[in-house]
Motif scaffolding. Structure first.
Motif, PDB file in Angstrom:
ATOM      1  N   VAL A  40       0.770  -1.129  -0.106  1.00 46.79           N
ATOM      2  CA  VAL A  40       0.024  -0.048   0.165  1.00 46.79           C
ATOM      3  C   VAL A  40       0.772   1.254   0.008  1.00 46.79           C
ATOM      4  O   VAL A  40       0.632   2.086  -0.681  1.00 46.79           O
ATOM      5  CB  VAL A  40      -0.920   0.160   1.283  1.00 46.79           C
ATOM      6  N   LEU A  41       2.028   1.384   0.809  1.00 42.68           N
ATOM      7  CA  LEU A  41       2.807   2.276   0.769  1.00 42.68           C
ATOM      8  C   LEU A  41       3.805   2.506  -0.524  1.00 42.68           C
ATOM      9  O   LEU A  41       3.748   3.573  -1.039  1.00 42.68           O
ATOM     10  CB  LEU A  41       3.820   2.090   1.804  1.00 42.68           C
ATOM     11  N   THR A  42       3.882   1.239  -1.233  1.00 40.54           N
ATOM     12  CA  THR A  42       4.504   1.477  -2.369  1.00 40.54           C
ATOM     13  C   THR A  42       3.615   2.139  -3.586  1.00 40.54           C
ATOM     14  O   THR A  42       4.038   3.142  -4.247  1.00 40.54           O
ATOM     15  CB  THR A  42       5.154  -0.051  -3.025  1.00 40.54           C
ATOM     16  N   MET A  43       2.407   1.755  -3.449  1.00 43.18           N
ATOM     17  CA  MET A  43       1.196   2.462  -4.353  1.00 43.18           C
ATOM     18  C   MET A  43       1.193   3.879  -4.149  1.00 43.18           C
ATOM     19  O   MET A  43       0.849   4.526  -5.065  1.00 43.18           O
ATOM     20  CB  MET A  43      -0.132   1.372  -4.325  1.00 43.18           C
ATOM     21  N   LEU A  44       1.056   4.240  -3.066  1.00 45.57           N
ATOM     22  CA  LEU A  44       0.934   5.758  -2.438  1.00 45.57           C
ATOM     23  C   LEU A  44       2.151   6.595  -2.886  1.00 45.57           C
ATOM     24  O   LEU A  44       1.883   7.409  -3.311  1.00 45.57           O
ATOM     25  CB  LEU A  44       0.898   5.707  -0.996  1.00 45.57           C
ATOM     26  N   SER A  45       3.149   5.850  -2.707  1.00 49.36           N
ATOM     27  CA  SER A  45       4.447   6.745  -3.470  1.00 49.36           C
ATOM     28  C   SER A  45       4.368   6.699  -4.784  1.00 49.36           C
ATOM     29  O   SER A  45       4.782   7.778  -5.558  1.00 49.36           O
ATOM     30  CB  SER A  45       5.713   6.033  -2.995  1.00 49.36           C
ATOM     31  N   LEU A  46       3.953   5.749  -5.459  1.00 46.39           N
ATOM     32  CA  LEU A  46       3.637   5.606  -6.922  1.00 46.39           C
ATOM     33  C   LEU A  46       2.854   6.586  -7.514  1.00 46.39           C
ATOM     34  O   LEU A  46       2.999   7.418  -8.390  1.00 46.39           O
ATOM     35  CB  LEU A  46       3.418   4.249  -7.559  1.00 46.39           C
ATOM     36  N   LEU A  47       1.648   6.660  -6.648  1.00 49.14           N
ATOM     37  CA  LEU A  47       0.463   7.713  -6.974  1.00 49.14           C
ATOM     38  C   LEU A  47       1.269   9.061  -7.139  1.00 49.14           C
ATOM     39  O   LEU A  47       1.031   9.843  -7.958  1.00 49.14           O
ATOM     40  CB  LEU A  47      -0.585   7.402  -6.288  1.00 49.14           C
ATOM     41  N   ALA A  48       2.133   9.469  -6.073  1.00 50.50           N
ATOM     42  CA  ALA A  48       2.516  10.854  -5.625  1.00 50.50           C
ATOM     43  C   ALA A  48       3.558  11.147  -6.928  1.00 50.50           C
ATOM     44  O   ALA A  48       3.643  12.148  -7.649  1.00 50.50           O
ATOM     45  CB  ALA A  48       2.970  10.891  -4.528  1.00 50.50           C
ATOM     46  N   GLU A  49       4.237   9.936  -7.154  1.00 46.56           N
ATOM     47  CA  GLU A  49       5.303  10.149  -8.383  1.00 46.56           C
ATOM     48  C   GLU A  49       4.442  10.530  -9.662  1.00 46.56           C
ATOM     49  O   GLU A  49       5.135  11.117 -10.619  1.00 46.56           O
ATOM     50  CB  GLU A  49       6.315   8.904  -8.508  1.00 46.56           C
ATOM     51  N   LEU A  50       3.741   9.604  -9.948  1.00 49.78           N
ATOM     52  CA  LEU A  50       2.670   9.808 -11.262  1.00 49.78           C
ATOM     53  C   LEU A  50       2.363  11.229 -11.280  1.00 49.78           C
ATOM     54  O   LEU A  50       2.352  11.778 -12.352  1.00 49.78           O
ATOM     55  CB  LEU A  50       1.676   8.811 -11.225  1.00 49.78           C
ATOM     56  N   VAL A  51       1.652  11.671 -10.384  1.00 49.23           N
ATOM     57  CA  VAL A  51       1.100  13.241 -10.386  1.00 49.23           C
ATOM     58  C   VAL A  51       2.218  14.178 -10.700  1.00 49.23           C
ATOM     59  O   VAL A  51       2.044  14.964 -11.511  1.00 49.23           O
ATOM     60  CB  VAL A  51       0.376  13.215  -9.144  1.00 49.23           C
ATOM     61  N   PHE A  52       3.282  13.953 -10.072  1.00 50.85           N
ATOM     62  CA  PHE A  52       4.595  14.617 -10.193  1.00 50.85           C
ATOM     63  C   PHE A  52       4.899  14.772 -12.005  1.00 50.85           C
ATOM     64  O   PHE A  52       5.033  15.747 -12.365  1.00 50.85           O
ATOM     65  CB  PHE A  52       5.731  14.366  -9.414  1.00 50.85           C
TER      66      PHE A  52
END
Length: 319
Positions: A40-52
């Motif tokens: 879940v933490l990995t997916m949250l990080s990935l989501l933030a990185e995608l937005v960026f």
């Protein structure tokens, strides 16, 4: 050579706030011990990185440009990954577990967005260090920038792969490998794969990219943020090592080839790679941005034009 500045349009300051917010969100997930499962933490990080990546790319390359980058990244990476799982070329023999969720053919859907998000950060850093590829760019930048970006991208894989595969079992190297269960062929395969989609994008930019006359000025913060975002990704491995690793990982693990590895050694090596490769590249890019002085006119504008006829006249009198 510096990257071309971003389009100057009214109301774009909010995008900088969005970019900063995405980096801050990734930092919170990295530094704050949230009581959530690792995936879940990995997916949250990935989501933030995608937005960026999307927000930064839209501001600079516009919708068409960032769409081309995304299509090339997703298509080339998924093709290479599926080929790798089927044949062992170009990465080596491996397969994914079901932990990462649904798959596109033999590769989890999450893998493509990870290539895109971190791949965009690596591309942005390469443009800061060497130069932006745009319409009519010379071949040095057109080929050199993708090469630099590929090295920046593989620096991340050096930190990430042993933890994700050998320790956490998200994918398995069937023949093991000397780098904590990961083979050399993996990193060579990464170099080829990421260079391919970077080079294709560079060629698109050279032939169809925005002309420099349509580009305005971008604040330094805009170019500093990719270096900060990449540094946050790097610090994740440092924080993991300092925190003693991930819960649920045994002190010793055995790879598919039967070799036993100490988990703490993997975490420490990942931290070293992150500090002396990823953080170094982030620092280099940040210093490159700091060197830029967007308020000062070009040097050639500070020098008065030379009147060649007057110079010849003066030279004749002195003789």
């Amino acid at each position: 050579m510096h990257p071309s500045p971003v389009n100057a349009r009214p109301g774009r300051s909010w995008t900088l706030w969005l970019l900063a917010g995405a980096v801050a969100t990734d930092a919170v997930v990295t530094f704050v011990p949230l009581p959530l499962p690792g995936l879940v933490l990995t997916m949250l990080s990935l989501l933030a990185e995608l937005v960026f990546a999307v927000a930064h790319g839209l501001l600079y390359y516009r919708a068409r440009g960032i769409a081309v980058f995304a299509v090339l990244t997703l298509a080339v990476s998924n093709l290479a990954e599926n080929l790798g799982v089927l044949t062992g070329v170009p990465f080596g023999h491996y397969h994914y577990s079901d932990e990462l969720g649904p798959k596109l053919a033999l590769v989890p859907v999450l893998i493509g967005p990870a290539y895109f998000a971190i791949g965009y950060m690596a591309w942005a850093i390469a443009t800061i260090l060497l130069g932006e590829v745009r319409r009519g760019s010379g071949w040095l930048v057109t080929i050199g920038t993708p090469l630099v970006a590929s090295f920046v991208m593989v620096a991340w894989d050096l930190s990430m792969d042993p933890q994700s595969s050998t320790l956490r079992g998200r994918w398995t190297w069937e023949d093991g490998g000397g780098f904590f269960g990961v083979p050399l062929s993996n990193f060579l395969g990464w170099s080829i794969t990421v260079y391919l989609f970077y080079q294709l994008f560079a060629l698109y930019q050279r032939w169809r990219g925005a002309d420099s006359q349509y580009l305005g000025k971008a604040p330094r913060l805009y170019w500093l943020l990719p270096a900060v975002a990449y540094a946050v990704v790097a610090l994740d491995y440092v924080v993991t090592y300092l925190g003693g690793g991930h819960d649920g990982v045994a002190p010793q693990v055995t790879d598919a080839a039967g070799r036993v590895w100490h988990a703490i050694d993997v975490y420490e090596t990942s931290a070293l790679m992150a500090i002396y490769l990823m953080l170094f590249l982030s620092l280099l890019a940040a210093l490159r941005v700091a060197q830029r002085d967007t308020t000062r006119p070009p040097v050639r504008a500070l020098v008065a034009p030379v009147d060649e006829e007057k110079v010849d006249s003066v030279a004749g009198k002195s003789c």
